[in-house]
Write a protein that holds these residues in place. Structure first.
Motif, short mmCIF file in Angstrom:
data_model
loop_
_atom_site.label_atom_id
_atom_site.label_comp_id
_atom_site.label_asym_id
_atom_site.label_seq_id
_atom_site.Cartn_x
_atom_site.Cartn_y
_atom_site.Cartn_z
N GLN A 136 -14.91 32.50 7.11
CA GLN A 136 -13.49 32.74 6.94
C GLN A 136 -12.69 31.45 7.17
N GLU A 137 -13.04 30.71 8.23
CA GLU A 137 -12.33 29.47 8.53
C GLU A 137 -12.62 28.38 7.50
N SER A 149 -16.81 33.46 12.83
CA SER A 149 -15.79 33.46 11.78
C SER A 149 -15.92 32.22 10.92
N SER A 178 -13.42 28.93 4.35
CA SER A 178 -12.73 29.32 3.12
C SER A 178 -11.25 28.97 3.19
#
Length: 336
Positions: free
Chosen positions: A231-232, A228, A234
């Motif tokens: 996502q993290e 991830s 961002s």
């Protein structure tokens, strides 16, 4: 098709047949580079080790490559390819032993590691403390490439090879400061690998030595999920009202995610932003050749690991070694 001979190999390389004979019979007087060229050409031409002309003076061995996610990037596959190649020159077979990314309750090591059929082990891309502790208990000659910060170097029952990060990141950070950029953040999970922590420490020391504040608000150093990451990352960047002048990254892998984010949010970096990396990977085309980075020669690293496990198997009682590999810093002037 006629059988390939030593003379054919010698002619293809422009060397004497005697030199080829020395290589196949493990005689002195041939440089390591030429020895490798001869063996590579022999394989390319189909000259097999079963040929009667080749005499092996080394007992066959099996080395386990204990690895997690070996195909996750070309960084690892390049190391493994050269590792297997080098071990074959020493009559050693490389056996893959796969590890999960994370330890789960009840997990036990594969029986192949405890059955007595393995003569040594190289541990690669395993970054779970509990898994490393299990591997560390194996009564085998072992070589670790990197480890986790939670395990002290001297607690390892084997040799440890590390990519030097402290001084390298110090110098990279200093080169950025020399350009007049002082508002800098760091991105890298410092709990994941000792090399990441070393790189962060180098960044911090350089900032302190230049009397610059380390703004923890613009540093992302906590544990980040390997599946991830973007996502993290961002979410972290979205949380910042304003971005710093630059980010010092623990790897090119992180830097390429940053560039992806900036390309998706161009208004946030209208004036440009400086990003540096580490690894010198050609895998990430959006930052390849554009950012300052530390060039890790993965092929030579694979060779170095093979040399170390051969030494450790031949000298199991020798004191354990801690080896640092210094990468070459590649400086670039570009702003993303």
């Amino acid at each position: 098709m006629s059988k390939v001979t030593m003379q054919d190999i010698a002619d293809a390389l422009g060397i004497s047949r005697v030199t080829v004979w020395k290589v196949f019979n493990n005689h002195a007087g041939v440089s390591q580079t030429l020895r490798e060229n001869v063996l590579d050409k022999a394989k390319e031409m189909g000259y097999l080790k079963t040929n009667a002309e080749i005499v092996s003076t080394e007992e066959e061995k099996t080395v386990s490559l204990i690895v997690s996610r070996p195909d996750s990037s070309t960084f690892w596959t390049n190391i493994i390819h050269r590792l297997a190649q080098e071990l074959s020159y020493h009559n050693a077979n490389l056996l893959y032993t796969y590890m999960p990314s994370n330890y789960t309750e009840g997990f036990t090591l594969p029986s192949i590691l405890t059955s007595g059929t393995i003569q040594g082990a190289i541990i690669l891309n395993v970054y779970d403390a509990r898994l490393i502790e299990l591997i560390n208990q194996l009564d085998l000659p072992k070589v670790f490439l990197d480890t986790v910060p939670q395990i002290n170097n001297r607690a390892l029952h084997g040799d440890l090879v590390l990519l030097e990060g402290y001084t390298t990141l110090y110098q990279i950070t200093e080169s950025v400061i020399a350009r007049g950029l002082t508002d800098l953040g760091f991105i890298g999970d410092i709990h994941y690998a000792k090399t990441n922590l070393d790189r962060y420490d180098g960044f911090c020391q350089c900032m302190k030595d230049h009397h610059l504040e380390i703004n923890e608000r613009i540093c992302l150093t906590h544990s980040i999920g390997i599946f991830s990451y973007y996502q993290e990352l961002s979410a972290f960047l979205d949380s910042l009202d304003t971005l710093p002048q630059g980010f010092i990254c623990a790897s090119d892998y992180i830097a390429h995610f940053l560039q992806r984010y900036f390309s998706e949010h161009p208004a946030r970096v209208s004036g440009g932003i400086l990003v540096t990396g580490y690894d010198g990977s050609r895998e990430y085309s959006n930052v390849d050749g554009l950012i300052t980075t530390a060039n890790v020669k993965t092929s030579l690293l694979g060779k170095r690991l093979s040399m170390q496990i051969i030494y450790r198997m031949e000298h199991p009682d020798a004191p354990f070694e801690l080896t640092y590999i210094n990468p070459q810093i590649i400086y670039k002037d570009s702003i993303l």
